[in-house]
Motif scaffolding. Sequence first.
Motif, mmCIF file in Angstrom:
data_model
loop_
_atom_site.group_PDB
_atom_site.id
_atom_site.type_symbol
_atom_site.label_atom_id
_atom_site.label_comp_id
_atom_site.label_asym_id
_atom_site.label_seq_id
_atom_site.Cartn_x
_atom_site.Cartn_y
_atom_site.Cartn_z
ATOM 1 N N SER A 172 57.839 30.959 35.728
ATOM 2 C CA SER A 172 58.407 30.744 34.411
ATOM 3 C C SER A 172 58.485 32.074 33.669
ATOM 4 N N ASP A 173 59.257 32.077 32.599
ATOM 5 C CA ASP A 173 59.427 33.298 31.831
ATOM 6 C C ASP A 173 58.142 33.721 31.147
ATOM 7 N N THR A 174 57.197 32.783 31.030
ATOM 8 C CA THR A 174 55.972 33.096 30.303
ATOM 9 C C THR A 174 54.888 33.654 31.195
ATOM 10 N N ASP A 175 55.117 33.717 32.530
ATOM 11 C CA ASP A 175 54.077 34.183 33.444
ATOM 12 C C ASP A 175 53.629 35.598 33.100
ATOM 13 N N THR A 176 54.599 36.507 32.922
ATOM 14 C CA THR A 176 54.244 37.889 32.609
ATOM 15 C C THR A 176 53.555 37.966 31.256
ATOM 16 N N GLU A 177 54.048 37.169 30.321
ATOM 17 C CA GLU A 177 53.461 37.148 28.991
ATOM 18 C C GLU A 177 52.007 36.687 29.047
ATOM 19 N N ASP A 178 51.747 35.654 29.870
ATOM 20 C CA ASP A 178 50.396 35.155 30.020
ATOM 21 C C ASP A 178 49.485 36.224 30.602
ATOM 22 N N THR A 179 50.009 36.934 31.601
ATOM 23 C CA THR A 179 49.201 37.964 32.246
ATOM 24 C C THR A 179 48.779 39.023 31.240
ATOM 25 N N LYS A 180 49.679 39.363 30.330
ATOM 26 C CA LYS A 180 49.367 40.369 29.326
ATOM 27 C C LYS A 180 48.245 39.911 28.410
ATOM 28 N N LYS A 181 48.147 38.555 28.239
ATOM 29 C CA LYS A 181 47.144 38.020 27.340
ATOM 30 C C LYS A 181 45.752 38.019 27.958
ATOM 31 N N THR A 182 45.694 38.170 29.274
ATOM 32 C CA THR A 182 44.409 38.070 29.954
ATOM 33 C C THR A 182 43.414 39.076 29.389
ATOM 34 N N GLN A 183 42.226 38.560 29.099
ATOM 35 C CA GLN A 183 41.214 39.407 28.498
ATOM 36 C C GLN A 183 40.791 40.518 29.448
ATOM 37 N N GLU A 184 40.447 41.665 28.874
ATOM 38 C CA GLU A 184 39.867 42.743 29.656
ATOM 39 C C GLU A 184 38.473 42.322 30.090
ATOM 40 N N LYS A 185 38.184 42.459 31.365
ATOM 41 C CA LYS A 185 36.889 42.045 31.889
ATOM 42 C C LYS A 185 36.043 43.268 32.189
ATOM 43 N N ASP A 186 34.790 43.189 31.832
ATOM 44 C CA ASP A 186 33.847 44.256 32.114
ATOM 45 C C ASP A 186 33.579 44.266 33.610
ATOM 46 N N PRO A 187 34.011 45.310 34.341
ATOM 47 C CA PRO A 187 33.838 45.332 35.797
ATOM 48 C C PRO A 187 32.369 45.329 36.215
ATOM 49 N N GLY A 188 31.479 45.697 35.300
ATOM 50 C CA GLY A 188 30.064 45.727 35.639
ATOM 51 C C GLY A 188 29.369 44.402 35.395
ATOM 52 N N LYS A 189 30.041 43.474 34.699
ATOM 53 C CA LYS A 189 29.426 42.190 34.374
ATOM 54 C C LYS A 189 29.646 41.200 35.504
ATOM 55 N N LEU A 206 33.025 28.408 49.226
ATOM 56 C CA LEU A 206 34.131 29.077 48.539
ATOM 57 C C LEU A 206 33.807 29.257 47.060
ATOM 58 N N ALA A 207 33.234 28.224 46.453
ATOM 59 C CA ALA A 207 32.866 28.323 45.040
ATOM 60 C C ALA A 207 31.857 29.442 44.821
ATOM 61 N N LEU A 208 30.903 29.573 45.724
ATOM 62 C CA LEU A 208 29.912 30.637 45.628
ATOM 63 C C LEU A 208 30.580 32.004 45.729
ATOM 64 N N SER A 236 33.109 36.586 39.755
ATOM 65 C CA SER A 236 33.407 36.210 38.371
ATOM 66 C C SER A 236 32.436 36.852 37.394
ATOM 67 N N ALA A 237 32.927 37.092 36.193
ATOM 68 C CA ALA A 237 32.102 37.723 35.169
ATOM 69 C C ALA A 237 31.219 36.716 34.446
ATOM 70 N N ASP A 238 31.702 35.470 34.300
ATOM 71 C CA ASP A 238 30.953 34.454 33.570
ATOM 72 C C ASP A 238 31.515 33.080 33.940
ATOM 73 N N ASP A 239 31.026 32.021 33.283
ATOM 74 C CA ASP A 239 31.468 30.658 33.609
ATOM 75 C C ASP A 239 32.966 30.483 33.377
ATOM 76 N N LEU A 240 33.466 30.994 32.267
ATOM 77 C CA LEU A 240 34.887 30.863 31.973
ATOM 78 C C LEU A 240 35.737 31.532 33.038
ATOM 79 N N ASP A 241 35.302 32.690 33.487
ATOM 80 C CA ASP A 241 36.009 33.419 34.533
ATOM 81 C C ASP A 241 35.993 32.627 35.840
#
Length: 324
Positions: free
Chosen positions: A36-53, A183-185, A191-196
């Motif tokens: 969809s046209d919103t895919d790229t837009e959604d990707t831009k919205k993705t939060q910055e994740k702390d690579p160390g978390k 797979l879940a493990l 993942s950085a947290d539960d939401l991730d």
Amino acid sequence: MDQKAFSSLHLFVFVLIPVLTAVSFFTGCGGKAPASDTDTEDTKKTQEKDPGKKRESVRQFLLPSADGTVVYGIETISIDASNAAEGYIMVQYTGDADKVKMQITIPAGTEYTYNLGGGAYEAFPLPGGNGAYHIEVLEHAYDDMYALAFAQDIDVALSDEFKPFLYPNQYAWYTQESEAAALALSLSDESADDLDLVENVYRYVTGNVSYDKELAANIPAGYIPDVDRTLESGKGICFDYAALMTAMLRSQGIPTKLEVGYSGEAYHAWIDVYLTETGWVDKIIEFDGVDWTLMDPTLAAGNNRSSVEEYIGDGSNYITKYSY
């Protein structure tokens, strides 16, 4: 029903079983969603994740057991309520009936009906919270008639309101060795947290499981999902999508409800998850990196976003009948 009715092995009861049927939305309940046209837009919205978390993954899952400390039944029926406070009971049938049903009536009065297998203990949730539950085991007599073989009332006081939605059960079964749990493990470790983790599981399932139209057209009575089979085959119906996500998230300690009810006029299955930051996430369909706007993995896998959003609206198209 009076106590005499409970104790009579010759009382015949007509049991109406709700059978999960195929569902169809727009271009079908599943399949791969067009871009969809919103895919790229959604990707831009993705939060910055702390690579160390990194999320603290669960490596020893909560698994049900029949401990034998509180048991009801007769020679051929065993209801182990030793862990009712943990949100489940274990039931075993060893009799000769060709078909056996179990009904659990929760405190609010909703009646849940299950098929019982032969020989082994099976886990069943107590999703109605604290209060009085009524349990009946019925043996097939003839045609659609069942005889009441045993009944029991139990009082439940949960140790934690989330416990019924943290253990595997008949509809979302997994063990320490299950591929779905492994797979879940693996996804949790990334993942950085539960939401991730919820996002990663959601995207994996919607991106790797396609809708099984042949199965949907020929669903056997009493169909029970097999999460590892769904994962291996890469296809399933709405019940399979929901059961797989439920198993994966529960194995990692995230409370998840496998919901069955109506989406419009179609009988359907989806999930709700509990996140500490937001509470129960329900009646929503997409994730933009910041907010969820639906948790129906089948519909999200099979339709473009604009069609989905138009259908979902304010969520009123979703009516929950059962929570497993």
